[in-house]
Enzyme design. Sequence first.
Site, PDB file in Angstrom:
ATOM      1  N   SER B  65       0.867  -1.302  -0.102  1.00 54.73           N
ATOM      2  CA  SER B  65      -0.002  -0.109   0.172  1.00 54.73           C
ATOM      3  C   SER B  65       0.780   1.391   0.050  1.00 54.73           C
ATOM      4  O   SER B  65       0.146   2.487  -0.292  1.00 54.73           O
ATOM      5  CB  SER B  65      -0.984   0.053   1.287  1.00 54.73           C
ATOM      6  OG  SER B  65      -1.976  -0.908   1.142  1.00 54.73           O
ATOM      7  N   LYS B  68       0.464   3.523  -2.812  1.00 53.01           N
ATOM      8  CA  LYS B  68      -0.480   4.325  -3.118  1.00 53.01           C
ATOM      9  C   LYS B  68      -0.396   5.750  -2.985  1.00 53.01           C
ATOM     10  O   LYS B  68      -0.913   6.433  -3.693  1.00 53.01           O
ATOM     11  CB  LYS B  68      -1.656   4.039  -1.961  1.00 53.01           C
ATOM     12  CG  LYS B  68      -2.218   2.607  -2.113  1.00 53.01           C
ATOM     13  CD  LYS B  68      -3.193   2.218  -1.194  1.00 53.01           C
ATOM     14  CE  LYS B  68      -3.831   0.677  -1.150  1.00 53.01           C
ATOM     15  NZ  LYS B  68      -4.406   0.344   0.048  1.00 53.01           N
ATOM     16  N   TYR B 190      -3.216  -2.333 -10.654  1.00 50.40           N
ATOM     17  CA  TYR B 190      -2.971  -2.140  -9.326  1.00 50.40           C
ATOM     18  C   TYR B 190      -2.103  -2.946  -8.550  1.00 50.40           C
ATOM     19  O   TYR B 190      -1.315  -2.872  -7.712  1.00 50.40           O
ATOM     20  CB  TYR B 190      -4.522  -1.974  -8.653  1.00 50.40           C
ATOM     21  CG  TYR B 190      -4.521  -2.042  -7.152  1.00 50.40           C
ATOM     22  CD1 TYR B 190      -4.318  -0.843  -6.532  1.00 50.40           C
ATOM     23  CD2 TYR B 190      -5.079  -3.143  -6.426  1.00 50.40           C
ATOM     24  CE1 TYR B 190      -4.293  -0.624  -5.172  1.00 50.40           C
ATOM     25  CE2 TYR B 190      -5.089  -3.320  -5.036  1.00 50.40           C
ATOM     26  CZ  TYR B 190      -4.705  -1.953  -4.481  1.00 50.40           C
ATOM     27  OH  TYR B 190      -5.032  -1.885  -3.050  1.00 50.40           O
ATOM     28  N   TYR B 241      -4.635   2.829   7.783  1.00 49.86           N
ATOM     29  CA  TYR B 241      -6.064   2.217   7.984  1.00 49.86           C
ATOM     30  C   TYR B 241      -6.751   2.654   9.067  1.00 49.86           C
ATOM     31  O   TYR B 241      -7.181   3.958   9.245  1.00 49.86           O
ATOM     32  CB  TYR B 241      -5.710   0.694   8.248  1.00 49.86           C
ATOM     33  CG  TYR B 241      -4.683   0.084   6.989  1.00 49.86           C
ATOM     34  CD1 TYR B 241      -5.031   0.450   5.801  1.00 49.86           C
ATOM     35  CD2 TYR B 241      -3.692  -0.417   7.267  1.00 49.86           C
ATOM     36  CE1 TYR B 241      -4.067  -0.215   4.776  1.00 49.86           C
ATOM     37  CE2 TYR B 241      -2.799  -0.984   6.706  1.00 49.86           C
ATOM     38  CZ  TYR B 241      -2.976  -1.039   5.378  1.00 49.86           C
ATOM     39  OH  TYR B 241      -2.123  -1.295   4.257  1.00 49.86           O
ATOM     40  N   VAL B 259       0.964  -3.729   4.147  1.00 49.09           N
ATOM     41  CA  VAL B 259       1.014  -5.174   4.657  1.00 49.09           C
ATOM     42  C   VAL B 259       2.347  -5.825   4.553  1.00 49.09           C
ATOM     43  O   VAL B 259       2.496  -6.922   5.220  1.00 49.09           O
ATOM     44  CB  VAL B 259      -0.128  -5.881   4.345  1.00 49.09           C
ATOM     45  CG1 VAL B 259      -1.488  -5.311   4.743  1.00 49.09           C
ATOM     46  CG2 VAL B 259      -0.280  -6.420   2.692  1.00 49.09           C
TER      47      VAL B 259
END
Lengths: 305, 305, 305, 305
Positions: B65, B68, B190, B241, B259
Amino acid sequence: MTIDLQELVEDVHEAVRPLIGSGSVADYIPRLAAVNPDHFGISVMMTDGTQVSSGDADVEFSIQSISKVFSLALVMAGDGDEIWQRVDREPSGAAFNSLAQLEYKRGIPRNPFMNAGALVVADHLLSLTPDAEDPVLDFVRTESGNPDISIDALTAASELAHADRNSSISHLLRSFGNLINDVDAVLDRYVRQCSIAMSCTDLAAAGAFLARRGESADGRHLLSGNQTKRVNAVMLTSGFYDAAGEFAYRVGLPGKSGVGGGILAIVPDVCSICVWGPGLDSSGNSLIGMAALDELTSRTGWSIF
Amino acid sequence: MTIDLQELVEDVHEAVRPLIGSGSVADYIPRLAAVNPDHFGISVMMTDGTQVSSGDADVEFSIQSISKVFSLALVMAGDGDEIWQRVDREPSGAAFNSLAQLEYKRGIPRNPFMNAGALVVADHLLSLTPDAEDPVLDFVRTESGNPDISIDALTAASELAHADRNSSISHLLRSFGNLINDVDAVLDRYVRQCSIAMSCTDLAAAGAFLARRGESADGRHLLSGNQTKRVNAVMLTSGFYDAAGEFAYRVGLPGKSGVGGGILAIVPDVCSICVWGPGLDSSGNSLIGMAALDELTSRTGWSIF
Amino acid sequence: MTIDLQELVEDVHEAVRPLIGSGSVADYIPRLAAVNPDHFGISVMMTDGTQVSSGDADVEFSIQSISKVFSLALVMAGDGDEIWQRVDREPSGAAFNSLAQLEYKRGIPRNPFMNAGALVVADHLLSLTPDAEDPVLDFVRTESGNPDISIDALTAASELAHADRNSSISHLLRSFGNLINDVDAVLDRYVRQCSIAMSCTDLAAAGAFLARRGESADGRHLLSGNQTKRVNAVMLTSGFYDAAGEFAYRVGLPGKSGVGGGILAIVPDVCSICVWGPGLDSSGNSLIGMAALDELTSRTGWSIF
Amino acid sequence: MTIDLQELVEDVHEAVRPLIGSGSVADYIPRLAAVNPDHFGISVMMTDGTQVSSGDADVEFSIQSISKVFSLALVMAGDGDEIWQRVDREPSGAAFNSLAQLEYKRGIPRNPFMNAGALVVADHLLSLTPDAEDPVLDFVRTESGNPDISIDALTAASELAHADRNSSISHLLRSFGNLINDVDAVLDRYVRQCSIAMSCTDLAAAGAFLARRGESADGRHLLSGNQTKRVNAVMLTSGFYDAAGEFAYRVGLPGKSGVGGGILAIVPDVCSICVWGPGLDSSGNSLIGMAALDELTSRTGWSIF
């Protein structure tokens, strides 16, 4: 510097003047609905004590949820990190008075600035100061140096008469064992702190300890530097109902708004700022106040990011 | 100064050493589950280009992530504020892969760092760069100065084979008209960006533009100073998160976790930091990484609050 | 008796005539949106085989969700109670295509008549009959005695082209391990069963086994008496999206509606009824169809309560 | 016939005997928690007035939510369909005391058998009978012919002392304008009706009007035939908390359970049935009571489907 600052707040005032009267005045209680929407005030208190203001900076308004910052600070000052056993510090992603989330989280409010969280903080403060009448009032009088600050009795009465939602939240907290004192006693304290009437000048002064690493007006450390950072962090992530991300994005400062139209914002180690305009945007934050902070931070580069 | 910094990261390494191996390695795909948990790396890149590291700072891991942040920066660099028509920037208060919230918000993800938001960003980036193969990979190669960074094909294949949740999100976005390109094409892009393998050293360098007010490694401005502040603001409110408030409270810096166990954190105008340890805490963030950042900021006073 | 029944359906037809054309034709796919709204048909098949009809009872329409009754019956006939390991049988209290509830229930649909539940049933039926092309089509042909019933290819194509919501649900089911076959294969089967075109006459005949304690047109027992009661029970509690309670209250019969404007209702041991009118009410059920069933049950006293 | 019926209830009693003591006695208030779990009673009252019973059919227990059926009947008898302006009649798909759904539906409870709906019914009944002390008590005394039925004062006191959840619901209803009378007055009435102590024999008799198309014990029509069907319909779709579908599926009768372990079930035009056993299943319904009804309907074929 003093002169520049004065110009600065006047320039900001001038820039947002077209927005005076925009937005919708809070109307859930008659006392707030009756406020004249055509106000705007701004006051900035530097960490060195210098204070500059413009507009209706000395007109009193109902501080409402801004009081939640002071009650949180008092609870942390009095009982350290205990409060975090009873309240989380995550942004909520839900309306300020949501019950659904509280039910799902089994009575642990997401943060101390949602109504549920502020009621738990009020309950905790009541347990810490059972004999005080209004510890939040005492605190803002001391910090602002204005002993005439008072609770608007009509607002408090009006709030109490429309307290069903907060009663509902309080009883739900109690059903989960997360409200210790009597619901009526907690609601009374909570309504009174929200009904304190203050001006921008007073609020900027009363909140300045958050820009001074926790140092009170009398030089004592109400909060440690570390605790102060943490209150500021919670303000940033959770101080603007469901528009915390928007405020961080546009303004980039820790802050707390109230439905009376006030906003208190902190530039750590630099200053505390209070803006006020009664008209609210769709998220319940002062429309002109948000614009003024946007303008002010663009002109100064004040941002934590 | 360089020497002090080197000591600093070594002291932090020493302080968190007892935590090596703690937490749970992500196990939703075999490739991640197979990672040796006993790693810890840290690297700090100052805005002047100085870089110090300790531990397994040169061992590659799956950035997941953290990618992102780069895709958001590329979309903002290429198309300004357009992306905010399609994604909000509020903290979610829900799990990173929640569909309920997306359904309730009628296909507008709460922020670009939830899976739903990142899929919209990937879709937008695909529309902007239809002919590029892997624009995020190109970007991190350039910024880190390491042309050998690559996509881990096994991770990508493993992710694709376990992509039902992201497929579900993508089709839901599409049913609301908020995914333009073909679902498979978006998912492919992605998954590839998430499967990039990088080291702490590379990641700290690749993210340093966020500490340099948007200035790329080659001196151009990828993002304006204002845009950079805003990416940092979104990282602070939504980068962890459902533990964004906790991270702001404990660490007080904009950051983004993955993660794979990596965390990228930014001290505006000072440095970018990458820590890595594969064991995750209950919120899905690197357990030792969080502790290392806590330690580092306590020792240096680096905090935005 | 035959004569009285014929008068009955004609009287009902007359009574609801002013409602012809009321409501909104389903418009989520072009093929359904193009249906002439000015239709009304009614057909009643008694358990002794007598059948009476009025209006456009022989005009074909898209049976849509009514097909879910047949696929459930086929799965129960083929595999007993196994399906209830994968689907609950509680009313949902949510929209027919809700993902939130499915996420919360970790992939177990609330009942077999929500889209999620019907997709699981289609998946189960596919596992039971991997080599059949369209078992639901075969079934309705046999039960109605009309071998010309067919799948409307344009509707099926139109549905597939707008299947993102159902794709999203299917992938979410699969992410929870509650969809065994390939998503595309399940969706294909599901879309085909929903796109069957039938008339009121055919549907009343095809559903009559539910009024005959499970006895098929050929005299075999497709379902046991007990199983039949149970299908009827699920129809009563869950057959009308979020208006099941309203239908039970107003009409008092087990039933299942479809967005094509058809409704199949069962009077156990007496008859099966099919009404049709394309205009839907705000809950997605045929407006004139609901009124006709209300009228019919008021005149006959048919009710299970 | 009388002899056969007596054998029937004794056979059912025998069949479920191994389940005596199974399940968990409600423990949210001390008075209920203190009930001896080893009870089982059953009583059936035919529409012709014949009554047969077995086991502890004359032992009193707390009727709790079964009282909601009587208050609904009284409100419909007194004010026709007015109550449906304030309460929906859809199954809820949520826990009996959920606030989330009530908040989402802006104060309109999903049905009159959830706590929120029953509180609105109690409020409505209070407005209709401001001078009566306990209209529900008066009603069950008259219908059962037992003037000694009374409210268990200890249960009522215990309930009031643990009423935070219901207070929360009441204040939420009031904040939406859907509770007219004073919260305390409504809660008092509600708690009193739930604390009525009755035996299976009394309850079967008191509920028999629902099997007699609304005809009271004295031959008057409390409810019309149509109204009676509708109360039965609401019982079927919403009478068992989150297990209404399960009960319809297994038993196939309108019914209402209470956490005191009682269940009232109706076979329209045939009989009313009351079973009792204090141990509850995971849905909060009497474990042995559900089994007894399952057994009874299997042996008799009584089912509405």
